[in-house]
Each structure stands twice: as structure tokens, then as C-alpha cells.
Design a protein around this motif. Structure first.
Motif, short mmCIF file in Angstrom:
data_model
loop_
_atom_site.label_atom_id
_atom_site.label_comp_id
_atom_site.label_asym_id
_atom_site.label_seq_id
_atom_site.Cartn_x
_atom_site.Cartn_y
_atom_site.Cartn_z
N ARG A 14 24.33 -0.11 45.73
CA ARG A 14 24.66 -0.28 44.31
C ARG A 14 23.76 0.62 43.45
N HIS A 15 22.49 0.72 43.80
CA HIS A 15 21.60 1.63 43.07
C HIS A 15 22.03 3.08 43.30
N ARG A 16 22.45 3.39 44.54
CA ARG A 16 22.90 4.76 44.85
C ARG A 16 24.14 5.10 44.03
N ASP A 17 25.03 4.16 43.90
CA ASP A 17 26.23 4.39 43.09
C ASP A 17 25.88 4.61 41.62
N ALA A 18 24.95 3.82 41.12
CA ALA A 18 24.53 3.97 39.72
C ALA A 18 23.86 5.33 39.51
N GLN A 19 23.05 5.75 40.48
CA GLN A 19 22.39 7.05 40.38
C GLN A 19 23.43 8.18 40.42
N ALA A 20 24.42 8.05 41.30
CA ALA A 20 25.46 9.09 41.40
C ALA A 20 26.23 9.19 40.08
N LEU A 21 26.51 8.05 39.46
CA LEU A 21 27.20 8.07 38.17
C LEU A 21 26.35 8.77 37.11
N ALA A 22 25.06 8.49 37.10
CA ALA A 22 24.17 9.12 36.13
C ALA A 22 24.15 10.63 36.31
N TYR A 23 24.07 11.08 37.56
CA TYR A 23 24.06 12.53 37.78
C TYR A 23 25.43 13.15 37.49
N ARG A 24 26.50 12.41 37.75
CA ARG A 24 27.83 12.93 37.39
C ARG A 24 27.93 13.10 35.88
N CYS A 25 27.35 12.17 35.15
CA CYS A 25 27.32 12.29 33.69
C CYS A 25 26.56 13.55 33.27
N ALA A 26 25.37 13.75 33.83
CA ALA A 26 24.56 14.90 33.45
C ALA A 26 25.24 16.22 33.81
N GLU A 27 25.84 16.27 35.01
CA GLU A 27 26.53 17.50 35.40
C GLU A 27 27.74 17.77 34.51
#
Length: 289
Positions: A14-27
Motif C-alpha cells: 500500500r505504501h509502494r502504491d502511494a509512492q508510485a502515485l506520487a511519482y506519477r504525479c510529479a512526472e
């Protein structure tokens, strides 16, 4: 947020998914930047992207820094905590930028930092050099943690590397001079979506409790170089953010480090800065083959 035995595999995902979403936002936001856009507008775009993708709360509000502000330098007087907030500074071609966001998804926290330059690689030589050299910090931090160093010893090792590379530590400008902090799952719903000084009220309440409870055990949820960090990292998740600068350019990455009773590893290796370094390594290898 501490957990003696560390998060479960389900919680890590769940933390990995949240981190991936955050990086997808930044990219995504980073790819859409244009000359003339302001830091405040970019922060609004990040917040809107994350809200549209189910984010209910933030560990801290999204931040965007351009130009000399990526190195935490103020054109008027010394840098103060108020300078962290997005301003009307406009982005220019060849200018560096940093996007920093920390979405909370169903209570699972992530916290990321993404560095870029408008125009891409080759448009800012200082940025390119800093980003290339930043890769070594990811290796050193993990190696030293796995070797059993205390948090303050790792912090000192990072300082030595910064000096060897001829750069300046910019994470020392963060409140508490921290290079990292613990994160976990925030289960309470009271004060969700309410903020003070750029941080969620839930964040401040949780950190306040952790500082007291961990302090009793001689530990701290904040990772810096002082006496409070003279201990091994508490098992759990740590958001780690080495931030280096040279002249008016600063770069950083921020990602989650997993610490267990007898091991440590980065939560995810499929991240933009890691892929960038892997691509550079392949290019260099190809040039020498």
C-alpha cells in the motif's frame, strides 16, 4: 508510526502504491511544465492531480521550487521556513525545479522529491552533474544502514560525500536539519484535510506523539546528525531525502526506505531517478564497448 517488527507485506504494498502515485504525479506535472508557469500554479496542478486520483489527505502540502530556490537560496535575505511555500517565481528555459509531494491514501503515507530541468538533459550543466552525482547517496545510505551504523553516523557519511564532491548540504536547511523521517499509516480520521504551517494536522499530531514516545526509548522519528539520532533506525518506513546544491542549483530525491530488525532495502527501485541513472549507465557502457 514506529513498529517494532516493521510493516506487513500488505502494508508495504500500500505504501509502494502511494509512492508510485506520487511519482506519477510529479512526472506528469513535470512533463507539462512550460516557461512562465509559477511555483504556485504547479503546486495547484499537483494537488489537483492527486485529488483526482483518490488522495484524501497530504502529509504536507505539495511544494514546487524553481531556480535558486531549488538550492534554498533567497534573493532577499536569509532563507526562512516561510520560503518553503510556493511563490510567484516563474520557470524559465534551462532552469532547475523540484517537485515535492506526500499523498496519503487510505492512511498510507508516501513522501517523494523529484528534480528536473526545463528543456531536459543538456540544458543545464550544473543540474546534470548534480543529478549524476546524487546517485551515490542512494548507495551509501543503504550500505551504511545495512552495516549497522546509527542514523547520525549515516548523516555524517553523507556530509563527507558532499564535501568530497564539492557541493553543499541543502537538507540541513530543512526544519531540524533532517535528511529523513519516519512514516507509517495514519489511522485516525480526526483533522483529516486540515493543515498548519504546510503540514497536515494529523501529521503534526502523529509526529508529536512519536517524538515523545520514541524519546522515552532514546530514539527519534526524525533523522538528523545530532545526539537524538545516535541510534540505529527503528524498524519501519523512513522517507529519506538527501538534498545537495551547487551555486543556485539544488537537486534531491526522496523515497521510502524499509528497515527491519536485521535488514534494510529501498521500497521500490522502479522510480524516475533510478531509471535515469540506469539509462546513463547503459549509455556510458555502450560508449566504452
Amino acid at each position: 508510526m514506529s513498529n517494532k517488527t516493521g510493516p506487513t507485506p500488505e502494508a508495504l504494498q500500500r505504501h509502494r502504491d502511494a509512492q508510485a502515485l506520487a511519482y506519477r504525479c510529479a512526472e506528469t506535472v513535470g512533463a507539462g511544465l512550460e516557461a512562465g508557469v509559477t511555483e504556485r500554479e504547479v503546486a495547484r496542478r499537483m494537488r489537483a492531480f492527486l485529488r483526482e486520483n483518490g488522495v484524501e489527505d497530504f502529509f504536507h502540502i505539495p511544494f514546487a521550487w524553481f531556480g535558486e530556490r531549488t538550492a534554498f537560496r533567497s534573493l532577499k535575505g536569509p532563507w526562512t521556513p516561510l520560503h518553503f511555500f510556493p511563490t510567484n517565481k516563474r520557470l524559465e528555459e534551462g532552469m532547475s525545479y523540484i517537485l515535492d509531494c506526500s499523498p496519503v491514501v487510505d492512511g498510507y503515507v508516501s513522501d517523494i522529491g523529484y528534480a528536473g530541468v526545463l528543456g531536459g538533459p543538456g540544458t543545464n550543466r550544473i543540474f546534470d552533474a548534480l543529478m549524476r552525482d546524487l546517485a551515490e547517496y542512494r548507495t551509501v545510505i543503504l550500505e551504511r544502514i545495512k552495516a549497522g551504523d546509527t542514523l547520525s553516523e549515516v548523516y555524517a557519511a553523507v556530509d563527507v560525500l558532499i564535501a568530497q564532491q564539492g557541493y553543499e548540504s541543502r537538507h540541513k536547511v530543512y526544519p531540524g536539519r533532517v535528511i529523513g523521517h519516519q512514516v507509517g499509516r495514519m489511522t485516525q480520521r480526526r483533522n483529516m484535510g486540515r493543515y498548519a504551517f504546510g503540514f497536515g494536522l494529523r501529521t503534526l499530531e502523529t509526529l508529536g506523539r512519536e517524538i515523545v514516545t520514541e524519546g522515552i526509548k532514546g530514539r527519534s522519528p526524525l533523522w538528523a546528525g545530532g545526539r537524538a539520532s545516535r541510534h540505529a533506525p527503528t524498524p519501519g518506513l523512513w522517507a529519506v531525502e538527501p538534498h545537495i546544491g551547487f551555486r543556485d542549483v539544488g537537486v534531491k530525491f526522496e523515497e521510502l526506505l524499509v528497515v527491519t530488525e536485521d535488514d534494510a532495502f529501498w521500497l521500490d527501485d522502479d522510480l524516475p531517478h533510478v531509471r535515469r541513472w540506469q539509462e546513463q549507465a547503459r549509455t556510458l557502457e555502450g560508449a566504452h564497448s
